[in-house]
Design a protein around this motif. Structure first.
Motif, PDB file in Angstrom:
ATOM      1  N   PRO A 172       0.296  -1.185  -0.246  1.00 26.15           N
ATOM      2  CA  PRO A 172      -0.574   0.074  -0.098  1.00 26.15           C
ATOM      3  C   PRO A 172       1.228   1.332   0.422  1.00 26.15           C
ATOM      4  O   PRO A 172       1.848   1.345   0.518  1.00 26.15           O
ATOM      5  N   LYS A 173       0.542   2.214  -0.915  1.00 24.68           N
ATOM      6  CA  LYS A 173       1.584   3.491  -1.097  1.00 24.68           C
ATOM      7  C   LYS A 173       1.491   4.662  -0.126  1.00 24.68           C
ATOM      8  O   LYS A 173       1.782   5.309  -0.043  1.00 24.68           O
ATOM      9  N   LYS A 174       0.383   4.214   0.891  1.00 33.96           N
ATOM     10  CA  LYS A 174      -0.387   5.129   1.809  1.00 33.96           C
ATOM     11  C   LYS A 174      -1.649   4.182   2.524  1.00 33.96           C
ATOM     12  O   LYS A 174      -1.943   3.474   2.451  1.00 33.96           O
ATOM     13  N   GLY A 175      -1.792   5.741   3.677  1.00 34.83           N
ATOM     14  CA  GLY A 175      -3.421   5.133   4.018  1.00 34.83           C
ATOM     15  C   GLY A 175      -2.952   3.664   5.596  1.00 34.83           C
ATOM     16  O   GLY A 175      -1.521   4.490   5.545  1.00 34.83           O
ATOM     17  N   ARG A 176      -3.766   3.304   6.330  1.00 35.75           N
ATOM     18  CA  ARG A 176      -3.420   2.912   7.764  1.00 35.75           C
ATOM     19  C   ARG A 176      -2.534   1.933   7.170  1.00 35.75           C
ATOM     20  O   ARG A 176      -2.320   1.410   8.120  1.00 35.75           O
ATOM     21  N   LEU A 177      -2.392   1.096   6.169  1.00 36.63           N
ATOM     22  CA  LEU A 177      -1.724  -0.194   6.527  1.00 36.63           C
ATOM     23  C   LEU A 177       0.049   0.247   6.022  1.00 36.63           C
ATOM     24  O   LEU A 177       0.949  -0.493   6.317  1.00 36.63           O
ATOM     25  N   HIS A 178       0.085   1.329   5.595  1.00 33.34           N
ATOM     26  CA  HIS A 178       1.474   1.915   4.591  1.00 33.34           C
ATOM     27  C   HIS A 178       2.559   1.836   5.797  1.00 33.34           C
ATOM     28  O   HIS A 178       3.394   0.764   5.776  1.00 33.34           O
ATOM     29  N   ASP A 179       2.930   2.048   7.081  1.00 36.28           N
ATOM     30  CA  ASP A 179       3.802   2.399   7.687  1.00 36.28           C
ATOM     31  C   ASP A 179       4.406   1.026   7.948  1.00 36.28           C
ATOM     32  O   ASP A 179       5.350   0.675   8.348  1.00 36.28           O
ATOM     33  N   LYS A 180       3.260  -0.029   8.552  1.00 40.31           N
ATOM     34  CA  LYS A 180       3.296  -0.666   9.520  1.00 40.31           C
ATOM     35  C   LYS A 180       3.259  -1.666   8.371  1.00 40.31           C
ATOM     36  O   LYS A 180       4.660  -2.443   8.819  1.00 40.31           O
ATOM     37  N   CYS A 181       3.352  -1.364   7.281  1.00 41.57           N
ATOM     38  CA  CYS A 181       4.267  -1.824   5.962  1.00 41.57           C
ATOM     39  C   CYS A 181       5.658  -2.417   5.724  1.00 41.57           C
ATOM     40  O   CYS A 181       6.123  -3.057   5.766  1.00 41.57           O
ATOM     41  N   LEU A 182       5.895  -0.964   6.063  1.00 39.59           N
ATOM     42  CA  LEU A 182       7.553  -0.393   6.030  1.00 39.59           C
ATOM     43  C   LEU A 182       8.105  -1.309   6.628  1.00 39.59           C
ATOM     44  O   LEU A 182       9.094  -1.713   6.726  1.00 39.59           O
ATOM     45  N   GLU A 183       7.578  -1.062   8.400  1.00 37.37           N
ATOM     46  CA  GLU A 183       7.962  -1.852   9.421  1.00 37.37           C
ATOM     47  C   GLU A 183       8.421  -3.436   9.306  1.00 37.37           C
ATOM     48  O   GLU A 183       9.075  -4.511   9.812  1.00 37.37           O
ATOM     49  N   LEU A 184       7.201  -3.628   8.593  1.00 37.48           N
ATOM     50  CA  LEU A 184       7.332  -5.211   8.233  1.00 37.48           C
ATOM     51  C   LEU A 184       8.496  -5.516   7.136  1.00 37.48           C
ATOM     52  O   LEU A 184       9.285  -6.510   7.616  1.00 37.48           O
ATOM     53  N   LEU A 185       8.558  -4.916   6.259  1.00 37.02           N
ATOM     54  CA  LEU A 185       9.800  -5.281   5.649  1.00 37.02           C
ATOM     55  C   LEU A 185      11.107  -5.218   6.130  1.00 37.02           C
ATOM     56  O   LEU A 185      11.965  -5.701   5.532  1.00 37.02           O
ATOM     57  N   ALA A 186      10.853  -3.919   6.772  1.00 33.49           N
ATOM     58  CA  ALA A 186      12.507  -3.907   7.474  1.00 33.49           C
ATOM     59  C   ALA A 186      12.705  -4.911   8.595  1.00 33.49           C
ATOM     60  O   ALA A 186      13.815  -5.630   8.530  1.00 33.49           O
ATOM     61  N   GLY A 187      11.634  -5.563   9.680  1.00 32.91           N
ATOM     62  CA  GLY A 187      11.950  -6.208  10.099  1.00 32.91           C
ATOM     63  C   GLY A 187      11.738  -8.332   9.262  1.00 32.91           C
ATOM     64  O   GLY A 187      13.428  -8.555   9.850  1.00 32.91           O
ATOM     65  N   ALA A 188      11.647  -8.373   7.805  1.00 37.25           N
ATOM     66  CA  ALA A 188      12.206  -9.300   7.199  1.00 37.25           C
ATOM     67  C   ALA A 188      13.735  -9.404   6.400  1.00 37.25           C
ATOM     68  O   ALA A 188      13.478 -10.312   5.438  1.00 37.25           O
ATOM     69  N   ASP A 189      14.229  -7.727   6.845  1.00 35.40           N
ATOM     70  CA  ASP A 189      15.764  -7.544   6.183  1.00 35.40           C
ATOM     71  C   ASP A 189      14.679  -7.970   4.688  1.00 35.40           C
ATOM     72  O   ASP A 189      16.160  -8.129   3.483  1.00 35.40           O
ATOM     73  N   ILE A 190      14.011  -6.956   4.090  1.00 31.84           N
ATOM     74  CA  ILE A 190      14.189  -6.774   2.896  1.00 31.84           C
ATOM     75  C   ILE A 190      14.165  -5.254   2.372  1.00 31.84           C
ATOM     76  O   ILE A 190      13.717  -4.401   2.673  1.00 31.84           O
ATOM     77  N   GLN A 191      15.765  -5.430   2.127  1.00 25.49           N
ATOM     78  CA  GLN A 191      16.518  -4.041   1.787  1.00 25.49           C
ATOM     79  C   GLN A 191      16.109  -2.859   0.364  1.00 25.49           C
ATOM     80  O   GLN A 191      16.164  -3.594  -0.900  1.00 25.49           O
ATOM     81  N   PHE A 192      15.614  -1.538   1.018  1.00 25.16           N
ATOM     82  CA  PHE A 192      15.138  -1.382  -0.444  1.00 25.16           C
ATOM     83  C   PHE A 192      15.294   0.431  -0.223  1.00 25.16           C
ATOM     84  O   PHE A 192      15.424   0.966   0.553  1.00 25.16           O
ATOM     85  N   ARG A 193      16.076   1.440  -1.244  1.00 23.80           N
ATOM     86  CA  ARG A 193      15.731   2.468  -1.424  1.00 23.80           C
ATOM     87  C   ARG A 193      14.366   2.879  -2.361  1.00 23.80           C
ATOM     88  O   ARG A 193      14.787   2.759  -3.272  1.00 23.80           O
ATOM     89  N   ARG A 194      13.741   3.512  -1.922  1.00 23.47           N
ATOM     90  CA  ARG A 194      12.546   4.499  -2.951  1.00 23.47           C
ATOM     91  C   ARG A 194      12.884   5.870  -2.988  1.00 23.47           C
ATOM     92  O   ARG A 194      12.654   6.819  -2.421  1.00 23.47           O
ATOM     93  N   HIS A 195      13.246   5.838  -4.433  1.00 25.16           N
ATOM     94  CA  HIS A 195      13.067   7.201  -4.964  1.00 25.16           C
ATOM     95  C   HIS A 195      11.770   8.266  -5.082  1.00 25.16           C
ATOM     96  O   HIS A 195      11.213   7.190  -5.069  1.00 25.16           O
ATOM     97  N   HIS A 196      12.048   9.743  -4.952  1.00 23.01           N
ATOM     98  CA  HIS A 196      10.888  10.445  -4.159  1.00 23.01           C
ATOM     99  C   HIS A 196      10.211  10.169  -5.046  1.00 23.01           C
ATOM    100  O   HIS A 196      10.731  10.468  -7.026  1.00 23.01           O
ATOM    101  N   ARG A 197       8.805  10.012  -5.786  1.00 23.62           N
ATOM    102  CA  ARG A 197       7.587   9.926  -6.580  1.00 23.62           C
ATOM    103  C   ARG A 197       8.092   8.301  -7.302  1.00 23.62           C
ATOM    104  O   ARG A 197       7.126   8.325  -8.264  1.00 23.62           O
ATOM    105  N   LEU A 198       8.622   8.098  -7.160  1.00 25.97           N
ATOM    106  CA  LEU A 198       8.972   6.500  -7.824  1.00 25.97           C
ATOM    107  C   LEU A 198       7.995   5.476  -7.154  1.00 25.97           C
ATOM    108  O   LEU A 198       8.023   5.559  -5.835  1.00 25.97           O
ATOM    109  N   ASP A 199       6.636   4.324  -8.091  1.00 25.17           N
ATOM    110  CA  ASP A 199       6.041   4.097  -7.256  1.00 25.17           C
ATOM    111  C   ASP A 199       6.869   2.311  -7.796  1.00 25.17           C
ATOM    112  O   ASP A 199       6.071   1.469  -6.848  1.00 25.17           O
ATOM    113  N   VAL A 200       7.762   1.944  -8.249  1.00 26.72           N
ATOM    114  CA  VAL A 200       8.417   1.131  -8.317  1.00 26.72           C
ATOM    115  C   VAL A 200       9.822   0.809  -7.999  1.00 26.72           C
ATOM    116  O   VAL A 200      11.079   2.150  -7.924  1.00 26.72           O
TER     117      VAL A 200
END
Length: 302
Positions: free
Chosen positions: A15-43
C-alpha cells in the motif's frame, strides 16, 4: 528504471499510503527486505533479493495480485471482498495489524436503533459491494418490495459526515477506535465484518519459478509477525513445582527445561504471548518461581 530491470523479479505490492503503509514498511524492515524508494517513484528494486516493490493504492492490490500482474501483495481483507477478488487470490498469512471492523453506524440521538429500522432508507458508504450484499440480505429477510429497498450511495471519503449533512440515514464504514464516529455523533448498530491486513498471492500464479522466493519471504514475514506476538520468558522453579509451572507456561510446543547447580531447582525457557505476560508472571510468583525474566523478540521462526 525500465521494464527490463523487472524481468525475472518477484513483484511485491505494498500500500502506497493510508492506514497500512507504515506498518508494511516496519514489516519489510523486520524481514530484512532492503530497498531505497526514490521520490515519486512507485516501483523500486530490493537490494538483497530478486524482488521489486510496487507501491499501489490498497484498493487496487487485490486486482493486481488476482490477475497475476504482481506476485505478492499486502492489503486488507475488506478490500479483497469489496473488489470481489476472493476467488482469485490466496490468503497466505494474517499479519496481525490493521485490525478494524466494517460497521453500520447511525446518529446516536436518532430514532434508528436496529438494522431493520434502517432497511429501506439511505445508506452512504465507500464499500458499495459489501454494503449492497449486506443490505440485500436484510431487505430480502424483511421481504421489502423493489421500491422500498435500501438505497446504497457511494462517497469516496469523510463518510461519517453524511448523516449530519442530510445525505444519509446511516453509513457503513471502517471503524478502528471509534473516536471519529463518536465525534460525529454516531454509534454502531451492526458489524458487517471484522478485517485485518493479510499477505496474499495469486490463486493462479504466472511465475511458478518464483515459488521458492515466495515461500522464503512468507517465512520471514511470519517470523516478524510471531515476534510481535510473543516474548521469551525465563525463570527458575523448584523441581517439585515444575508440573504446575508448565501448566502456566506450556509454550508453543513445550518449554525448555535445564538443570541447575542446585538439583532441587530447574531453569525454564518458554515463549509466552505478549498480551498475557503480566498475568503469567503473577501466576509464576504464586507457585514459587524466581528470577523471572522477559525478553522481547526482534525476529523468530516458529
Amino acid at each position: 528504471m525500465n521494464a527490463d530491470s523487472l524481468n525475472g523479479r518477484l513483484l511485491f505490492a505494498i500500500p502506497k499510503k493510508g492506514r497500512l503503509h507504515d506498518k508494511c514498511l516496519e514489516l519489510l524492515a523486520g524481514a530484512d527486505i532492503q530497498f531505497r524508494r526514490h521520490h515519486r517513484l512507485d516501483v523500486c528494486l530490493v537490494k538483497n533479493h530478486n524482488i521489486a516493490l510496487v507501491f499501489l493504492p490498497a484498493s487496487d492490490i487485490p486486482s493486481f495480485v488476482g490477475k497475476g500482474n504482481v506476485d505478492l501483495g499486502i492489503t486488507g481483507q475488506d478490500v479483497i471482498l469489496e473488489a470481489q477478488m476472493e476467488s482469485h487470490v490466496t490468503e497466505v498469512l494474517k499479519l496481525g495489524f490493521g485490525k478494524c471492523a466494517l460497521q453500520v453506524q447511525v446518529p446516536e440521538a436518532g430514532p434508528i436503533k436496529t438494522v431493520e429500522d434502517l432497511a429501506g432508507k439511505r445508506v452512504v458508504t465507500s464499500f458499495e459491494v459489501l454494503s449492497g450484499q449486506y443490505f440485500k440480505a436484510v431487505d430480502d429477510r424483511l421481504q421489502l418490495a423493489e421500491n422500498q429497498r435500501t438505497k446504497i450511495e457511494y462517497v469516496g471519503g469523510s463518510v461519517e459526515a453524511a448523516c449530519s449533512l442530510g445525505l444519509a440515514d446511516g453509513i457503513v464504514d471502517l471503524v478502528e477506535s471509534g473516536d471519529t464516529m463518536r465525534a460525529a455523533g454516531l454509534h454502531a448498530i451492526a458489524t458487517v465484518l471484522e478485517t485485518e491486513a493479510v499477505l496474499i498471492k495469486s490463486s493462479t500464479p504466472k511465475h511458478p519459478a518464483l515459488e521458492p522466493l515466495i515461500k522464503l519471504i512468507t517465512s520471514r514475514i511470519a517470523g516478524v509477525v510471531a515476534a510481535g506476538r510473543y516474548v521469551a520468558c525465563e525463570y527458575n522453579i523448584p523441581r517439585a513445582r515444575l508440573h504446575e509451572a508448565t501448566l502456566v507456561t506450556p509454550g508453543r510446543r513445550a518449554p525448555t527445561i535445564s538443570p541447575l547447580e542446585d538439583e532441587a531447582w530447574v531453569a525454564v525457557s518458554v515463549m509466552v504471548e505478549k498480551n498475557r505476560v503480566a498475568d503469567v508472571m503473577d501466576e509464576l510468583v504464586k507457585i514459587g518461581a524466581e528470577d523471572i525474566l522477559i525478553f522481547n523478540l526482534d525476529n523468530c521462526r516458529v
